[in-house]
Design an enzyme around this catalytic site. Structure first.
Site, mmCIF file in Angstrom:
data_model
loop_
_atom_site.group_PDB
_atom_site.id
_atom_site.type_symbol
_atom_site.label_atom_id
_atom_site.label_comp_id
_atom_site.label_asym_id
_atom_site.label_seq_id
_atom_site.Cartn_x
_atom_site.Cartn_y
_atom_site.Cartn_z
ATOM 1 N N GLU A 134 18.975 8.432 62.203
ATOM 2 C CA GLU A 134 19.032 8.095 63.501
ATOM 3 C C GLU A 134 19.509 8.253 64.509
ATOM 4 O O GLU A 134 19.644 8.280 65.590
ATOM 5 C CB GLU A 134 19.250 6.258 63.275
ATOM 6 C CG GLU A 134 20.205 5.508 63.077
ATOM 7 C CD GLU A 134 19.934 4.092 63.109
ATOM 8 O OE1 GLU A 134 20.273 3.701 64.301
ATOM 9 O OE2 GLU A 134 20.146 3.590 61.581
ATOM 10 N N SER A 186 20.483 -3.816 67.488
ATOM 11 C CA SER A 186 20.584 -5.161 67.472
ATOM 12 C C SER A 186 21.971 -4.770 67.205
ATOM 13 O O SER A 186 23.134 -6.457 67.665
ATOM 14 C CB SER A 186 20.010 -5.289 66.367
ATOM 15 O OG SER A 186 18.781 -5.194 65.670
ATOM 16 N N SER A 189 26.508 0.925 67.624
ATOM 17 C CA SER A 189 27.277 2.216 67.274
ATOM 18 C C SER A 189 27.825 3.280 68.733
ATOM 19 O O SER A 189 27.361 3.320 69.898
ATOM 20 C CB SER A 189 25.853 3.386 66.619
ATOM 21 O OG SER A 189 25.742 2.407 65.425
ATOM 22 N N ARG A 201 30.464 9.215 64.887
ATOM 23 C CA ARG A 201 30.408 8.212 64.901
ATOM 24 C C ARG A 201 31.865 6.930 64.955
ATOM 25 O O ARG A 201 32.343 8.062 63.652
ATOM 26 C CB ARG A 201 29.588 7.659 63.808
ATOM 27 C CG ARG A 201 29.072 5.978 64.044
ATOM 28 C CD ARG A 201 28.326 5.428 63.199
ATOM 29 N NE ARG A 201 28.081 4.133 63.538
ATOM 30 C CZ ARG A 201 28.807 2.637 63.695
ATOM 31 N NH1 ARG A 201 30.441 2.643 62.745
ATOM 32 N NH2 ARG A 201 28.198 1.878 63.862
HETATM 33 P P1 ADP Z 1 17.123 -1.686 66.960
HETATM 34 O O1 ADP Z 1 16.931 -0.371 66.906
HETATM 35 O O2 ADP Z 1 18.465 -2.203 65.909
HETATM 36 O O3 ADP Z 1 16.112 -2.440 66.819
HETATM 37 P P2 ADP Z 1 17.692 -1.706 70.364
HETATM 38 O O4 ADP Z 1 18.085 -0.759 70.845
HETATM 39 O O5 ADP Z 1 15.880 -1.689 70.201
HETATM 40 O O6 ADP Z 1 18.081 -2.099 68.366
HETATM 41 O O7 ADP Z 1 17.451 -3.260 70.949
HETATM 42 C C1 ADP Z 1 17.458 -4.131 70.323
HETATM 43 C C2 ADP Z 1 18.275 -5.693 71.213
HETATM 44 O O8 ADP Z 1 17.240 -5.378 72.295
HETATM 45 C C3 ADP Z 1 17.685 -7.178 71.111
HETATM 46 O O9 ADP Z 1 19.100 -7.323 69.766
HETATM 47 C C4 ADP Z 1 17.553 -7.592 72.159
HETATM 48 O O10 ADP Z 1 18.739 -7.869 72.462
HETATM 49 C C5 ADP Z 1 17.514 -7.011 73.373
HETATM 50 N N1 ADP Z 1 15.858 -7.106 73.530
HETATM 51 C C6 ADP Z 1 15.507 -6.169 74.052
HETATM 52 N N2 ADP Z 1 13.515 -6.288 74.759
HETATM 53 C C7 ADP Z 1 13.763 -6.626 73.546
HETATM 54 C C8 ADP Z 1 12.406 -7.339 73.039
HETATM 55 N N3 ADP Z 1 11.406 -7.229 74.027
HETATM 56 N N4 ADP Z 1 12.117 -8.420 71.863
HETATM 57 C C9 ADP Z 1 13.800 -8.419 71.033
HETATM 58 N N5 ADP Z 1 14.682 -8.072 71.877
HETATM 59 C C10 ADP Z 1 14.775 -6.514 72.562
#
Ligand code: ADP
Length: 362
Positions: A134, A186, A189, A201
């Site tokens: 990733e 979530s 990094s 990283r």
């Molecule tokens: P991951 O790859 O860990 O899922 P993202 O870059 O997609 O990470 O970001 C997830 C974060 O974005 C969530 O923890 C929340 O804070 C935020 N977020 C933005 N839009 C949404 C949505 N529609 N649903 C859930 N989380 C969202």
């Protein structure tokens, strides 16, 4: 074999802890494909572009669409789609019944879910997942989108210290090295990027976007990220946090700390009275400010150790979240006496998925 020209359409999928991001390259002209391939292309296109593809929760970010792209010698458009990773079983069902297995080249996937769902894709959909790292994908995706987005991709906030004149401005990100990437998903990094292919990283924190959303749901009873941001936009964190002036009665001059600096996040909440009068909006705002400032301060320490001045913030935590972007812009400028610059990218959370598609081609 990825070095044979892959068949269309091309996908890059980043299956994250919260959201699955799907980048899909649609060739402009499909007449020169054989009949069976054309059929598969049309079916997939219809379902991916339709609003019902992933339950009711899939969203195509139309404003991010990139036209006039040349990938693998073909002209086409790049589409950006996301849905909650919790909807993955519905997506797998769709792919199974709509014969995505006609996709000879499989799906390129990254993020933890690429590992978690690999087996079920093979057995249920008869589709191979090509897995990529990733963070490799993230760096590749940033490089590609910044170069080939015909509109300006990178921006910053001018006058970050003055709320009345602070506004979004385009930033020329040509020759950007070295820079720090702070990916707020979530979790968080932090990467130090020295050249197109050289990065490491350097740090991370588990206090990220997932923490904001989790705590905000607990504290306010809200259910979605959009709702949490909406509440925060109407709140005042000073009713929740303890400021320097709440302790000193004014500034703490010896060490240059202004009275309105936060001394203790959520520090007012130890009082029963203050808890009673705390509004949901204020709690949401304080949660957002606490998480954002913590990430900002870790980013600043990393920039210092790495001797880097440009800090690029990405990840879906920044979606529809101008409050955090302006706070980060403020924090970088204020606490570094103007030596650090906070930068942002329009495609926020899609770089991993984009890079993943490109990984397959090279
Ligand atoms: P991951 O790859 O860990 O899922 P993202 O870059 O997609 O990470 O970001 C997830 C974060 O974005 C969530 O923890 C929340 O804070 C935020 N977020 C933005 N839009 C949404 C949505 N529609 N649903 C859930 N989380 C969202």
């Amino acid at each position: 074999d990825p070095h044979v020209r892959p068949s269309m359409p091309l996908f890059g999928m980043d299956i994250g802890g919260t959201l699955t991001k799907l980048v899909y390259f649609e060739p402009d002209n499909i007449d020169d494909f054989d009949q069976a391939e054309q059929q598969t292309l049309r079916t997939i296109h219809r379902y991916l572009m339709g609003s019902t593809a992933y339950g009711t929760t899939g969203i195509r970010d139309v404003h991010l669409e990139m036209t006039n792209q040349n990938i693998c010698g073909r002209e086409g458009k790049i589409h950006f789609i996301r849905f909650p990773t919790s909807q993955m079983p519905a997506f797998i069902d769709l792919a199974k019944y709509r014969k995505f297995s006609g996709l000879a080249s499989g799906i390129c996937a990254t993020g933890g879910g690429a590992y978690m769902f690999e087996e079920v894709f093979e057995s249920e959909v008869h589709l191979q997942l090509h897995k990529y790292d990733e963070l490799d994908s993230l760096v590749k995706g940033i490089h590609y989108i910044d170069r080939y987005n015909l509109n300006s991709e990178c921006y910053y906030f001018c006058n970050p210290l003055d709320p009345n004149s602070c506004e979004k401005m385009p930033f020329d990100f040509q020759d950007p090295y070295p820079y720090l990437v702070v990916n707020i998903g979530s979790g968080v990094s932090i990467l130090s990027v020295r050249s197109k292919s050289q990065y490491s990283r350097v740090s991370g924190t588990s206090l990220g976007g997932g923490t904001f959303l989790g705590l905000c749901c607990l504290l306010t009873g809200c259910e979605t990220f959009e709702e949490a941001i909406e509440l925060a936009s109407k709140g005042d964190s000073e009713n929740i946090d303890k400021l320097v002036k709440d302790i000193y009665g004014g500034d703490y001059n010896k060490f240059g700390l202004k009275g309105d600096a936060v001394a203790s996040s959520f520090g007012q909440m130890m009082s029963k009275e203050k808890r009673k009068s705390a509004r949901k909006e204020d709690l949401a705002r304080a949660t957002l400010v606490t998480l954002t400032n913590n990430i900002g301060s870790i980013a600043r320490m990393c920039a210092k150790t790495e001797k880097i001045e440009r800090v690029v913030f990405v990840g879906n935590f920044l979606r529809v979240n101008t409050i955090s972007m302006k706070l980060l812009a403020f924090a970088m400028e204020y606490w570094s006496n103007g030596s650090l610059k906070a930068l942002f990218l329009e495609h926020e959370g899609y770089f991993g998925a984009m890079g993943c598609l490109l990984e397959y081609l090279h």
